[in-house]
Structure formats: structure tokens, C-alpha cells
Enzyme design. Structure first.
Site, short mmCIF file in Angstrom:
data_model
loop_
_atom_site.label_atom_id
_atom_site.label_comp_id
_atom_site.label_asym_id
_atom_site.label_seq_id
_atom_site.Cartn_x
_atom_site.Cartn_y
_atom_site.Cartn_z
CE LYS A 80 -4.00 1.83 2.62
NZ LYS A 80 -4.84 1.59 3.82
CB SER A 155 -8.24 3.18 2.63
OG SER A 155 -7.34 2.63 3.58
CB SER A 179 -8.23 0.39 5.57
OG SER A 179 -9.02 1.55 5.52
#
Lengths: 489, 514, 102
Positions: A80, A155, A179
Site C-alpha cells: 500500500k 482504503s 481498511s
């Protein structure tokens, strides 16, 4: 082999370690897949092809030299883009950090490299991890690997989609309110949030410091356990990282659930879509069928979680994101004096969701409102932890849905922030309590898209949580291929 | 509560505070002024906030060097630059020094925690300061001043320092520069902020408080106490009330007090301003004011209404601090002798009541943390009075080097001077060389410079020779023309190449005249 | 315990200023509506009487995490300054500063 027939991370690493496959070839295959598939998917913000090839060659060199290349030798990993990577852009999908190359690696990145894993790129996310759909990215949304009109969740949607699409066997995300778990559920992969303090946050760009944890994405529970074992463990650079060894998650995978007390958490089922709650009930039945003691349980304090979270997380975020002021790194928009420069920079550099949360958090902390909002939310956090403590006297784990629905359409929830926030309602309680939780794919919704079942466990009970997750994975496989008769142990 | 963070280039008040000697020199002047500003019916009420940089090797939350004067931005890392993803880890020795300060100030040393104080300023890399807020490590306490008065201590808490901002390219307008440059070497340096109760009743007492507090900080090893380098910074909360009134008046906080002199002047100015204001309008507006050293006045910075909303909340990246009784006991044990005891010890070496000059020297030596050196030198045989003088003058003038000096080395210089093997001038020269070189062998330095001993006998012979060579002058001198003593001393110095001791020459001339 | 007032336009303008964000009039309206809904939803928490419940700042029951006072190498200045929008003389350059630090 994982359920979809692709190589598991463990199998790849084994093959590389034995010299049956070169790390270089594994990484080339991943890069090829990304080149072919990512233009549509947009899971990656940056593909570190040259670095990945060099790292793969170094792994192969070790294998040739007879050195131990590590448990993840040659395994491609997607990170990420809120995890700091030395010399590789780390943007948090925000204009304010465009082009920033950190001068250091996050601790998890160092651990991955030490384990022989190869970082192939940085994945898309909601700006600064604020969102549930990966639509709040300054670089545009990531698409669901099975339906490009839908979101992958968020996310950490980029890592979830990359793993879900089979571009990489492993990915890392961060989980502040769900997330990792929520996009894992939506993309049909395994995603977990460790107990707060099990994985170092050093080098994770902070969203809400008391809630953030880095967690693995994988296509199997075993791979998630393997990845967790690599990244977990004490780090002196993070004061909140516990001084204890990494959980032995792999060891518990084959234990089974006989005699385990499993609570089906009413609050994690009641408000979910019927096709989702049906899967949760099936999972409960199947667990009972393999000898678990399954009962329904209510934890009403969980209903306060959403509000508490949307006061605490923005409050911490408002402070964590103050440093993006145009002085030391990242974007600067010129102005005649420094205060105006700060304002111009932040106004241009942050997207609307980030601004919303900064303002919400500033409000929750501001003079006269602290006690009513932030202060109360912290007390509610205590209530929630006490409630969990009570429930875990009767149950070993809790299960429920990971997300209220399957993957939703791009654009569907952007107009109303509160509706979007409700996507996190099932995952938030574990962040507030600091407890571990994992999402395991368990069948599909009416739309044919994946459903995730969540397993929640008490603090530091990762082993037990993986034990149940592995059982659920076998049960899901058994439902998908009943003829093979799996799931009865 | 904040680190006094900025200093304008060429800004007023940055002159070095010349230790305690100039303090004492200013005293008379100050007291004269106090007479005119503190009118009989008004009482001055002052509380001080002193920020003290701790003498640690590294910063409060990272392993970067805590050093003054290095090249800009060379002692920085992801943590103290506030880079995304970095996290603080608390320095145990900073905690230890904070506890020593607490013990020395008779505070209760307690479990504590850190908060974030949120405000935007370019010298603060995270745009929040990590500071102790509602749970400070040290609470309550007092400091006894040399005049016997006691000032209460509210709290003494840990926090991080800011970077250093330099304003560039003056445009001519007040407080306006074209741009500013920021150096983060100081960002994250550990500070203890010591907040006094409003127990101080005059500018003189405020100066005495800071002087004594500084001595405590030096004595406990917590700080080097160098105001001129900014390692000690003072803000003053000043108010006035009618004598006999129980309630406190409205206070103003005065910032930018970079020296004891500024502190005294600013309080006197502020008291006069407030008295005039209350007499004219009946009220003082609560505000923060800036001391303008050049103009000799305070100017408003911001009103109470403009006060910052710091949005304090618990620092989630740090865990609470609860030093166990063992650690607290160790810190208490490391406090050592406090300044008053150190002064007594030093005065006791003199073997008689100290002269006023010696009292001043004792204050300087203890205030600079040089007393251990003097005591050790005396223990090795150096004459106490001479050791005290040399420490108060020559060593205090180069304090950084002096603190690194070996007691034996210092002691032998003083001994040589005491035995007459070195003149005062020569002893000073040898000390200067030792300080500059960071040590050495005093005898070797003396020999190298040709400072070999001029015995009493050979001095007498030289003086006799000079007298005989100038019979006319000698006759006039013998007849009482005193100024010719200088002439003869000069001749003797020339003849000895400066090795003669002036006092010894004078004594010999007197002897010959008789 | 009395409930806090609803969030209004002035509040949003105020916090935007504190957070160094500038909003257009339309943005101010939009954000006010959106944030008011979230704050309104948070009434389930803000209206609760929990004065006897201690706050949890942190999910960990950990204390005294410390490091020894040993220097470790920092970053190379060239690398640090290369990331900055503007530098001069080894330092970060910013537009003029109006007002003093608190």
C-alpha cells in the site's frame, strides 16, 4: 496451491529456495501480469520494476551461494502506498506527497526484504487511507478485479485488487477502521488486522495512530499467516509495538475448531444485506458442524463504535496531517507569507475527504468541544473494550460479516460521506478495542461477488483466530466443491 | 508552555549574558530603577516559566545528537524532521534528568504522560509539539534563594524543543523580513519547563531566582545553563496589585527575555506600564507581550482572545511513563549537592570569613559548575583563595573548556602561582593555553614559554641593578615621588623579560627605600 | 450532561482556519451539511453520560517504553534538503513569517 489454482506464496518461496524456479522468473511473471492487467485495474500507483528485478537477482544469488534466502524468497509483494520505501515514491495517493521519495524503509518493508520478498510496487488507496472504496485517490479509483464497474473496497483497495486479481500472491495494507479486512472481503481474498502493537507502525504514514495496524492480504489463510509471521514482532522504533515474539500463526492452521466457543455477533449480522448475513449464518452452521460450540451473542456497545471511531480517527488524523505544510517535503503552493503558504498548499494538496476528516477532527478536539466529542469517544472506547472482555469470558472467538454488502458500484456512495462511513461498521470495533480480526472469503452474494466472514479474537489471540479462519476456509471450499467432501475433520 | 523558538537575525537582546559578574554589576543600577517603578502602594507579582535544555547526548525522541552550533540540518533524522511514518521513542536519560530536577526542586515525581500541542509554525516539524500537559512528571516544590526567600514551583515537565528560524532580508518594516530559513538541529532537543508560582515580588528577586535555578540545573548535571546559547530561556508572567490585596491582578506574559538583564528590565518596564494603566483606566488587558531589548519596552503580541487553540490530546505514539521507585531513588541519589551546600563547601575551604569579592567568586564558581574542580584542586594541595580566583575569572571565561579540565592540572597551575614560580600574568597565560589546547602539562608549558621561576634572590639582584643604573630617579623616588615606582617596575620587567611578579617588585622597591 | 450544540457554518469556517484550509462559499455550505450529519450521528456518543468511565487513549496497557541515550546516525543533509520545496544555505527556506511562535 490456493483455491483458484494459482501458486501460493509458500509454494513459490519453496520452489525458489530449492532452486526449482528463479526469483527472477517469478518476479518477471508478476511484472508481466501487472503490465497486462493493471491498466484496467489501476491497482498500482508505482511499479518498481527495476528494483524488483535487482532484488530478485539478489535472492537468486543467495540461492546459488547456498545462503538462506528467507521464508518469502522471491515472492512478489505489493505494498500500500502509505508504507515508506526508501527511494521509491510514497504518495498516500495524495497530491500533497506527489513525488516524495522517503529516505528510509518502513520496518515491515525491511522485514519483507530480509525474508527474501520482492517489492514489485506501491498500490492505490484512498488518500491517506481515508475511505472505504479507493475512490478518494488523487490518481483515480482502483477497479474491482471481478467487475470493473465496482469498487474493490478500501482504503487498501489497490493491494486487495492486486492480490484478488492474482497479480501478486501477497500484499500489505493498513487497517485503521477496516481498511484491510473490508477490501479483502469485497475482493474475495484473506485480509487481517493484527492486535494493536503486534506489527510495527514505523514507516506507516499515520492516519489515526491509536488505531492503525499494518495487515497482510493473501489468497489463502496460510499465506496470510506466513506473511504475518514475517512482519510481526518487536521493533524498538515504535513505542507502541509490543515487546514479544511474532504470533505463531502457521502452527494453528490445521488444529480445527472442535470444542471452540464461537459467538455469532448479532451486531455484525443484523444490519448487513440479506445475502451477506446468509453467508455468515452458513459459516456458523458449518463451524457447528465441525464441532464448534456456536451461539448467538449481542454486544450492544458495538453500535457506538461508528460514532466513536468517526470522532477519534479524524481527531488523530487532524494532528497527524498537520505536518503537510509545504516546508520540508512534498507540495508547496507559493504565497506571500508562511501561514498563507501553508493554507494554499494544504487547500490544493488535500482532497475533499481528507479535508472533511481534518475539519471533523479539529472540531472534535477544539476548545469547548473536546469533552463532548473526543473525550466521550475515548470513554466509549473503554465501554467497548469492557464489553469485549465480558463476551470473551463466554466465547473464544466472535464471527460476523466483514462488510455490510458485497462490492458496490463506483460512485454509488461518494455523495454522502455518512453512507460511505457505514461501510466500516463491522470492522471498526476491533480497531477501537485493538483486538485482532481477519476476513475470510465465504461464498458469494446474490450478485456473484465475494462475501467475507470476519473472525474476531481477544487481544494477542492471533493463533486462535487463524485456527478458526483456516477452518472457515476449508468449509468455504467444501461448499464450493461439495463433491470433494472437504470440511469434515 | 512552549519553547521560545525564534530569534530574529540581528534581533535585540541576543547579547551574551556575561554570567554572574555582570549580573552583580547591574545590581545597583537595577535597584535604583526599582525605586522609581515600584511605587510604594503597588506590589509586583511575577511567575516565571523557564525552559531548560537538558544535557543529554541525544534528542528527546530520537537518536540524533543534541549539540549546539553544528552545521544546520546535520543532526536530523526522520523522527525529528517529522517525516511521514516516523515515530517517537522516549530518551530514558532525559527522563532521568527531569527527575533529578524534580528532586532538586523538592517536587513530587509522578507517573506522567505526553500530549500533543497543535499549532502551525515552520520551526516545528510535525506542526505539533509533544509536551506533558495534565500529567507532568514533577508537581509542586520550591526553590530557596540565597537571600532566604522561597519561590514555589508549580510543575516541571518534559517537552521537545523546536527548530531555529532565522529571518532574512530585512525590508525595513518592523518584524518584517522577506523570508526565513529553518534549521532543525534543535528540533526535538529535550526541554524541561519549570513553572514557578507567582511568588516573585521584584525584578531583583526574579533575577536571583533564575540565577539560583540555573545553578541548581548545573549542579544536578541537567543543563549547562548557557543562556547565551539559548539552553536556558525565560518567559515572565507579570502583574501588579495594591499592597495588601489578596487577589492577583491581570497578568501579561512577556516573551523574548534572552538574558538576566532583559528579564530585569522587562519586569521593571512592565510593572511601571501596568501601574500607570491601572491608575489611569483601572484595568490591565490580559495579553502576551514581546520584550524589545533595543527600545527597552514591551509591545503587544496577541490578546487573550487571539490565544491559540492548541487542541491538546494524548500523544498516541507514546505510552505513559511511570518510573518505578528504584529508578526514582537512583535519580534522587544522582542529584548530589545543591548550590547552597556547594557554596558553603567552597567558602569553608577559605579558612575564614570570605570577603565580599570572594562571596561573588563563590557564586560564579558554583553557578558555572566549577566548584568540584576547585575542591579537587585544593584537595591536591592548591591554595584555596587563589584557586577560587582563577576559577571565577580565567576558567569561567571559557566554561566549555574549563569543565573538561583535569583538577590536577588546574591545581598545579594554582600551586605554581602560589609558590611564586609563576606570576599572576604567567599563571593566566598558562591556564589560557591549557584551556585552548584542552589540557597539557603546566610545567612544560611554563618552561616552553620561558616562564621559569624567578627566585626572590635573583629578583632582588635585578631590582638592585636597576636602582643603581638610575640614581637620579631613585633619589626622587626615595624622596617620595611615588609615580616613579611605575618607572622602576617597568625597568625590572624589561630586564626580566616580563617574568617578574609585579607585587614582588613593588615589595622589593619598598624594602630598598626603607 | 447537556448535549453539545449542532455544528454550523461558523464552526466549519473556524476549524478550517485552525487546520489551515481555505474553503469557497460553496465548499463551506457542502462541508457544513456533511459534517453536521456526522456530528448529528455522533449524538449517540456525545449525549451519553459516561463521566464515570475512564477514557482509553490507547488500547495497550503498556508503560515505560524507553531508549538509551545513545546517538545513532541521522540522515544525509543533501538527501533531506533535496526533498524540500526551497532551500538556502543548508536550511529550509520559507516565505516571511508573520507573528511569533506561541
Amino acid at each position: 496451491m490456493t483455491a483458484d489454482g494459482s501458486d501460493s506464496a509458500a509454494a513459490l518461496a519453496d520452489a525458489v529456495r530449492r532452486g526449482e524456479r528463479s526469483a527472477r522468473s517469478v518476479v518477471e511473471a508478476a511484472l508481466g501480469g501487472i503490465a497486462a492487467r493493471d491498466p484496467e485495474l489501476h491497482a498500482f500507483l508505482h511499479v518498481a520494476a527495476d528494483g524488483a528485478r535487482a532484488d530478485a537477482d539478489a535472492v537468486d544469488e543467495k540461492v546459488r551461494a547456498g545462503e538462506d534466502p528467507g521464508p518469502l524468497a522471491g515472492v512478489p509483494v505489493a505494498l500500500k502506498d502509505n508504507l515508506c520505501t526508501r527511494g521509491i515514491p510514497t504518495t498516500c495517493a495524495s497530491r500533497i506527497l506527489e513525488g516524495w521519495r522517503p529516505p528510509y524503509d518502513a520496518t515491515v518493508v525491511t522485514r519483507l526484504r530480509d525474508a527474501g520478498a520482492v517489492v514489485v510496487g506501491k498500490t492505490n488507496l484512498d488518500e491517506f487511507a481515508m475511505g472505504s472504496s479507493t475512490e478518494n485517490s488523487c490518481m483515480g479509483p482502483t477497479r474491482h478485479p471481478m467487475d470493473p464497474s465496482r469498487v474493490p473496497g478500501g482504503s487498501s483497495g489497490g493491494s486487495a485488487a492486486a492480490v484478488g486479481a492474482g497479480l501478486v500472491p501477497l500484499g500489505l495494507g493498513s487497517d485503521t477502521g477496516g481498511s484491510v479486512r473490508q477490501p479483502a472481503a469485497l475482493c474475495g481474498v484473506v485480509g487481517m488486522k493484527p492486535t494493536y502493537g503486534v506489527v510495527s507502525r514505523y514507516g506507516l504514514v499515520a492516519f489515526a495512530s491509536s488505531l492503525d495496524q499494518i495487515g497482510p492480504f493473501a489468497r489463502s489463510v496460510a499465506d496470510a499467516a506466513l506473511l504475518l509471521e514475517v512482519i510481526a514482532g518487536h521493533d524498538p522504533k515504535d513505542s507502541t509495538c509490543l515487546d514479544r515474539p511474532a504470533p505463531e500463526a502457521m502452527r494453528s492452521l490445521d488444529v480445527g475448531v472442535e470444542g471452540l466457543r464461537v459467538g455469532v455477533c448479532e451486531e455484525l449480522v443484523a444490519d448487513t444485506a440479506p445475502d451477506v448475513s446468509r453467508r455468515v449464518r452458513e459459516a456458523a452452521e458449518d463451524l457447528a458442524g465441525t464441532g464448534a460450540l456456536v451461539e448467538e451473542v449481542s454486544v450492544p456497545e458495538m453500535r457506538l463504535g461508528l460514532s466513536a471511531y468517526y470522532l477519534i480517527a479524524p481527531a488523530e488524523a487532524s494532528s497527524n496531517l498537520a505536518r503537510y505544510d509545504g516546508v520540508r517535503y512534498g507540495l508547496r503552493v507559493d504565497a506571500p507569507d508562511v501561514a498563507q503558504m501553508n493554507t494554499a498548499t494544504r487547500t490544493a494538496g488535500f482532497g475533499p475527504e481528507v479535508k472533511r476528516r481534518i475539519m471533523l477532527g479539529t472540531y472534535a478536539l477544539s476548545a469547548g468541544y473536546y469533552d463532548a466529542y473526543y473525550g466521550k469517544a475515548q470513554r466509549v472506547r473503554t465501554l467497548l473494550i469492557r464489553a469485549f472482555d465480558r463476551v470473551y469470558e463466554q466465547f473464544d472467538v466472535l464471527i460476523g460479516a466483514t462488510a455490510p454488502t458485497t462490492a458496490f458500484a463506483i460512485g454509488e456512495r461518494v455523495a454522502d460521506p455518512l453512507t460511505m462511513y457505514l461501510s466500516d461498521v463491522c470492522t471498526i470495533p476491533s480497531n477501537l478495542s485493538g483486538h485482532p480480526a481477519i476476513s475470510v472469503p465465504f461464498g458469494a452474494g446474490d450478485d456473484g461477488l465475494p462475501v467475507g466472514v470476519q473472525v474476531l479474537a481477544p487481544a494477542l489471540c492471533e493463533e486462535r483466530m487463524f485456527q478458526v479462519a483456516a477452518a472457515l476456509e476449508r468449509l468455504a471450499a467444501a461448499r464450493a466443491r461439495p463433491a470433494r467432501g472437504e470440511g469434515r475433520r | 508552555m512552549s519553547a521560545a523558538g525564534t530569534s530574529a537575525a540581528g534581533a535585540p537582546g541576543t547579547n551574551a549574558d556575561r554570567a554572574n559578574r555582570s549580573d552583580r554589576a547591574d545590581r545597583a543600577d537595577r535597584e535604583r530603577r526599582a525605586d522609581t517603578t515600584e511605587r510604594a502602594e503597588w506590589e509586583t507579582v511575577v511567575g516565571l516559566e523557564v525552559h531548560c535544555e537538558l544535557k543529554t547526548q541525544t534528542k528527546l525522541f530520537c537518536g540524533c545528537k543534541n549539540a549546539f552550533g553544528d552545521e544546520p540540518n546535520t543532526n536530523v533524522c526522520p523522527v525529528c524532521l517529522g517525516l511521514p511514518g516516523s515515530l517517537p521513542v522516549l530518551n530514558a536519560f532525559a527522563v532521568e534528568l527531569a527527575m533529578r530536577i524534580g528532586e532538586a526542586l523538592h517536587c513530587e515525581v509522578r507517573p506522567s504522560s505526553f500530549h500533543r500541542k497543535n499549532y502551525f509554525y515552520p520551526d516545528m516539524p510535525k506542526d505539533f509539539q509533544i509536551s506533558q500537559y495534565d500529567e507532568p512528571i514533577n508537581v509542586g516544590g520550591w526553590l530557596e534563594l540565597p537571600d532566604g526567600s522561597r519561590v514555589g514551583i508549580e510543575r516541571a515537565h518534559l517537552e521537545e524543543d523546536t527548530g531555529k528560524t532565522t529571518h532574512q532580508g530585512e525590508t525595513g518594516r518592523i518584524h518584517a523580513a522577506d523570508y526565513a530559513l529553518v534549521d532543525y538541529n534543535r528540533a526535538g532537543v529535550p526541554l524541561v519547563e519549570i513553572v514557578s508560582r507567582p511568588d516573585i515580588r521584584s525584578s531583583a528577586q526574579a533575577r536571583l531566582y533564575v540565577t539560583e535555578l540555573r545553578a541548581v540545573l548545573v549542579a544536578t548535571g541537567a543543563s549547562d545553563g548557557r543562556m547565551e546559547e539559548g539552553s536556558l530561556r525565560v518567559d515572565a508572567n507579570v502583574s501588579v496589585r495594591r499592597v495588601g490585596a489578596a487577589a492577583l491582578g491581570t497578568r501579561c506574559e512577556v516573551k523574548n527575555l534572552n538574558s538576566l538583564r532583559s528579564l530585569g528590565r522587562a519586569i521593571d518596564y512592565e510593572v511601571a506600564r501596568q501601574v500607570a494603566l491601572v491608575e489611569a483606566t483601572g484595568t490591565v488587558v490580559q495579553e502576551t507581550r514581546h520584550w524589545d531589548e533595543n527600545a527597552g519596552r514591551t509591545v503587544p503580541l496577541r490578546s487573550k482572545e487571539e490565544a491559540f487553540d492548541y487542541r491538546y490530546f494524548p500523544e498516541p505514539d507514546l505510552v505513559p511513563l511511570a518510573p518505578g521507585s528504584d529508578w526514582r531513588a537512583r535519580a534522587a541519589g544522582a542529584v548530589g549537592l545543591l548550590p547552597s551546600a556547594r557554596r558553603e563547601r567552597l567558602a569553608g575551604l577559605l579558612g575564614g570569613a570570605p570577603t565580599p569579592q570572594q562571596v561573588d567568586q563563590v557564586h560564579v564558581v558554583v553557578g558555572q559548575g566549577l566548584d568540584d574542580l576547585v575542591v579537587a584542586a585544593v584537595a591536591k594541595g592548591a591554595p584555596a583563595g587563589l584557586a577560587l580566583v582563577r576559577a571565577a575569572n580565567e576558567l569561567a571565561a571559557d566554561i566549555g573548556a574549563a569543565l573538561a579540565l583535569d583538577a590536577g592540572t588546574f591545581g598545579s597551575v594554582v600551586e605554581m602561582e602560589g609558590r611564586g614560580e609563576l606570576t599572576a600574568t604567567q599563571a593566566k597565560a598558562v591556564l589560557a593555553e591549557l584551556l585552548a589546547a584542552g589540557g597539557g602539562d603546566p610545567a612544560a608549558i611554563a618552561a616552553e614559554r620561558g616562564f621559569e621561576a624567578l627566585s626572590e634572590g635573583s629578583l632582588a639582584a635585578v631590582v638592585q641593578g636597576v636602582v643603581e643604573a638610575h640614581p637620579e630617579e631613585w633619589a626622587r623616588y626615595s624622596a617620595g615621588e611615588e609615580k616613579l615606582a611605575g618607572f622602576f617596575t617597568g625597568q625590572v620587567m624589561r630586564a626580566t623579560g616580563g617574568k617578574a611578579d609585579g607585587k614582588a617588585v613593588a615589595a622589593e622597591l619598598q624594602r630598598l627605600r626603607r | 450532561m447537556s448535549e453539545p450544540p449542532a455544528l454550523g457554518r461558523d464552526d466549519v469556517a473556524h476549524v478550517a482556519g485552525l487546520a489551515r484550509l481555505s474553503l469557497s462559499e460553496e465548499e463551506l455550505d457542502t462541508f457544513t451539511g456533511q459534517l453536521a450529519r456526522v456530528i448529528d450521528h455522533a449524538r449517540d456518543v456525545s449525549s451519553l453520560d459516561v463521566h464515570d468511565v475512564p477514557p482509553t487513549a490507547h488500547p495497550l496497557p503498556v508503560r515505560n517504553v524507553l531508549r538509551t541515550d545513545d546517538p545513532c546516525p541521522g540522515l544525509d543533509r543533501g538527501e533531506v534538503l533535496a526533498a524540500a520545496p526551497d532551500v538556502e544555505d543548508g536550511r529550509f527556506k520559507v516565505p516571511r513569517i508573520v507573528g511569533e511562535a506561541p
